[in-house]
Write an enzyme that holds these catalytic residues in place. Sequence first.
Site, PDB file in Angstrom:
ATOM      1  CB  SER A   1       4.452  -8.861  -4.398  1.00 35.68           C
ATOM      2  OG  SER A   1       3.558  -7.781  -4.552  1.00 35.68           O
ATOM      3  CE  LYS A   2       3.682 -13.792 -10.506  1.00 39.54           C
ATOM      4  NZ  LYS A   2       3.827 -14.914  -9.548  1.00 39.54           N
ATOM      5  NE  ARG A   3       0.446  -6.717  -2.968  1.00 39.72           N
ATOM      6  CZ  ARG A   3       1.023  -5.647  -2.468  1.00 39.72           C
ATOM      7  NH1 ARG A   3       0.562  -4.452  -2.752  1.00 39.72           N
ATOM      8  NH2 ARG A   3       2.060  -5.762  -1.658  1.00 39.72           N
TER       9      ARG A   3
END
Length: 474
Positions: free
Chosen positions: A242-244
């Site tokens: 994910s973007k994380r």
Amino acid sequence: MTDRVVTRFAPSPTGFLHIGGARTALFNWLYARRMGGQMLLRIEDTDRERSTDAAVQAIIEGLDWLGLKADGEPISQFARAARHREIAEELVAAGKAYYCYATPAELDEMREKAKAEKRPPRYDGRWRDRDPSEALAGVKPVIRIKAPLDGETVVRDKVQGDVRFPNKDLDDFILLRSDGTPTYMHAVVVDDHDMGVTHIIRGDDHLTNAGRQTLIYQAMGWDVPVMAHIPLIHGADGAKLSKRHGALGVDAYRGMGYLPKALLNYLVRLGWSHGDDEVMSIEDMISWFDIVDINKGAARFDFAKLDAINGHWIRGSSDEELVETLMTERAYLPNGDILRQMDDAMVRHRLGAAMAGLKERAKTLVELTESTAYLFAQRPLPLDEKAAEILAKDGRDILRGLLPALEGVESWDVASLETVIKAHAEAAGLKLGKVAQPLRAALTGKSTSPGVYDVLAVLGRDESLARLKDQTAA
Ligand code: GLU
């Protein structure tokens, strides 16, 4: 006789080209190249609210940068809406689909009932065999597929094996909405069929769709393409990527200084393998890639490995290629301004002279650019902390002792410089490192750099002596 292989990459233009999408595109592209076929690009732009032209551009630019050019012009899914409608109506005419006039209130009630009975929400088929004349006035119908009520639908997936879907779980889903627009499920099948797609390679988040899509193929009497659902990429911590986990658009990887061939080399190994081979060129990948070697397990994205591969490809590139790459990529690199301090011919010249020494140490183009900073720095050079310390100790005195010898060097090349500096160190009773350290600090402003003779040679006599004198005069 085997049909010509046609694969496709079908991104939704709601964001940039995601790194997972890039891997999907790579697998499709490689398989098409390997089989002498084609990879088509279909832009799934039916979601008018979320699709943007900027995203379409970013996807195409991302693919171009990676060298994964699609065959032919990109196909817009939205532009094919009339064809999607036509097929939905054809299915109704053939008795394989039907108009459903259930009202929103009825559908709500169905959902509530299913919830109360702890069943998954399913359309109950109430218009399967009903005549449209029974519809309430003013209700605009949707078109639903007439799915088989029992038995099972099998997706013969090349990666996941046979995946079975009990037909009772695949209810009469919608093909065409009441406003005449197709659902995603329907549009994908019609497009893949019309585009002559023979192999669908995509993320395994689409596996359940594959069951429903198979029903549409069967209803139309069309051949189901070979399916290969590839495991998604996970983060280094095992969680879904994910973007994380970092910046994930392909453009972000470009900005981090990865070479396309290194990124492709890294991506191809995420979920596919060829023995123990880690390093492979595009040509290797094309000749080795096969769907049967795609792994079933999720792959983990690991920046340390990507850096190692990138460093490998930087070292393996010719000096000329790297100079040209830096000149292009400086527009995308956060520290690209370092490469704009002089006119381009001069920048190219200095980069070319220094590249052999610099490329050995850099894992990314950002690091490589950083390491060229000394070539373009304006005098008097700023010193980093360690360089300042070296010079403050006894560095300046050592340089003062060395300067006359350097000024006497006749031919300013690595061999002569080495001879003179070594002779001076010996005569002064100093270890070579004791002389090299302040030299490096004064010439580059840093305590680490490529070999100091190379630095002198690359900078040339005038610039080198001027930088040294800036320090000895201080
Ligand atoms: N547009 C879908 C996506 O971006 C892909 C659909 C497909 O490959 O069938 O995930």
